[in-house]
Design a protein around this motif. Structure first.
Motif, short mmCIF file in Angstrom:
data_model
loop_
_atom_site.label_atom_id
_atom_site.label_comp_id
_atom_site.label_asym_id
_atom_site.label_seq_id
_atom_site.Cartn_x
_atom_site.Cartn_y
_atom_site.Cartn_z
N GLY A 47 -0.22 -2.75 -0.61
CA GLY A 47 -0.77 -3.84 0.21
C GLY A 47 -2.22 -3.63 0.58
N ALA A 48 -2.57 -2.40 0.96
CA ALA A 48 -3.96 -2.11 1.31
C ALA A 48 -4.87 -2.24 0.10
N ILE A 49 -4.37 -1.84 -1.07
CA ILE A 49 -5.18 -1.91 -2.28
C ILE A 49 -5.39 -3.35 -2.71
N THR A 50 -4.33 -4.15 -2.70
CA THR A 50 -4.49 -5.56 -3.09
C THR A 50 -5.34 -6.31 -2.07
N ALA A 51 -5.28 -5.89 -0.80
CA ALA A 51 -6.16 -6.52 0.20
C ALA A 51 -7.62 -6.22 -0.11
N ALA A 52 -7.90 -5.00 -0.56
CA ALA A 52 -9.27 -4.64 -0.92
C ALA A 52 -9.73 -5.39 -2.16
#
Length: 204
Positions: A47-52
């Protein structure tokens, strides 16, 4: 003129190998522009990676090696973005420990080129920490993404299965110390450094 830039986030989780578990913080590196990016390693928190990524096209998820703390979120990131997961084939043995039912989508090879955001990324096969470990070099940006091959202070760990100290030192000497001394080294864990700063820390 390339508009490519480097973006960084840190994710936290657990590294497991040889029956042991360790809490770790992993660096995730994104290289690209406002339209497209490459994700270098996808650990712990999809989730954090796709948000970035923020809606940009993901050219590929490049895995510096197959240890679980570098690849455990890769399938979820790939599923969310439609990006292929690329791994050096010699690290399938490690990948399969984490993802026995999901193969990578393609192979990484020494000298392979990946283009993103108008800049060229070159894959350097640097075995030692893992048999299929790679670094990713962006010459136009003056940056090397070293995974767990080279850290601030010297080579990556070689005390566990599928790793070898003489091999990692040879990889660093032949493939990395030949790069310009002012090349920034963005690592898989911890702070960044430079090739010139680490050269004295590499011994035979």
């Amino acid at each position: 003129m390339s508009d490519a830039r480097v973006e960084h986030l840190t994710t936290s989780g657990v590294f497991t190998l040889d029956g042991g578990s360790w809490d770790v913080d992993n660096n995730v590196w994104l290289v690209g522009d406002d339209e497209e990016v490459v994700v270098i390693d996808a650990p712990h928190d999809a989730g954090a990676i796709t948000a970035a990524v923020d809606g940009r096209r993901v050219v590929a998820v490049l895995c510096t090696h197959g240890h679980n703390d570098h690849v455990n979120a890769a399938p979820a990131v790939a599923d969310a973005t439609g990006a292929p997961i690329l791994l050096h084939p010699e690290d399938r043995v490690l990948w399969d420990m984490t993802h026995p039912d999901r193969a990578p989508d393609g192979d990484l090879a020494d000298g392979q080129s990946v283009r993103v955001g108008g800049t060229e990324l070159t894959v350097l096969h640097t075995p030692g920490h893992a048999p299929g470990a790679v670094c990713v070099y962006a010459p136009e940006l003056g940056v090397l993404f070293s995974g767990d091959t080279l850290f601030q202070g010297g080579p990556g760990a070689t005390g566990r299965s599928y790793s070898d100290f003489p091999t990692i030192v040879d990889s660093i000497r032949r493939k990395l110390l030949t790069l310009p001394a002012d090349t920034v080294v963005n690592t898989g864990h911890g702070d960044s450094t430079t090739i010139g700063a680490e050269a004295p820390n590499i011994r035979e």
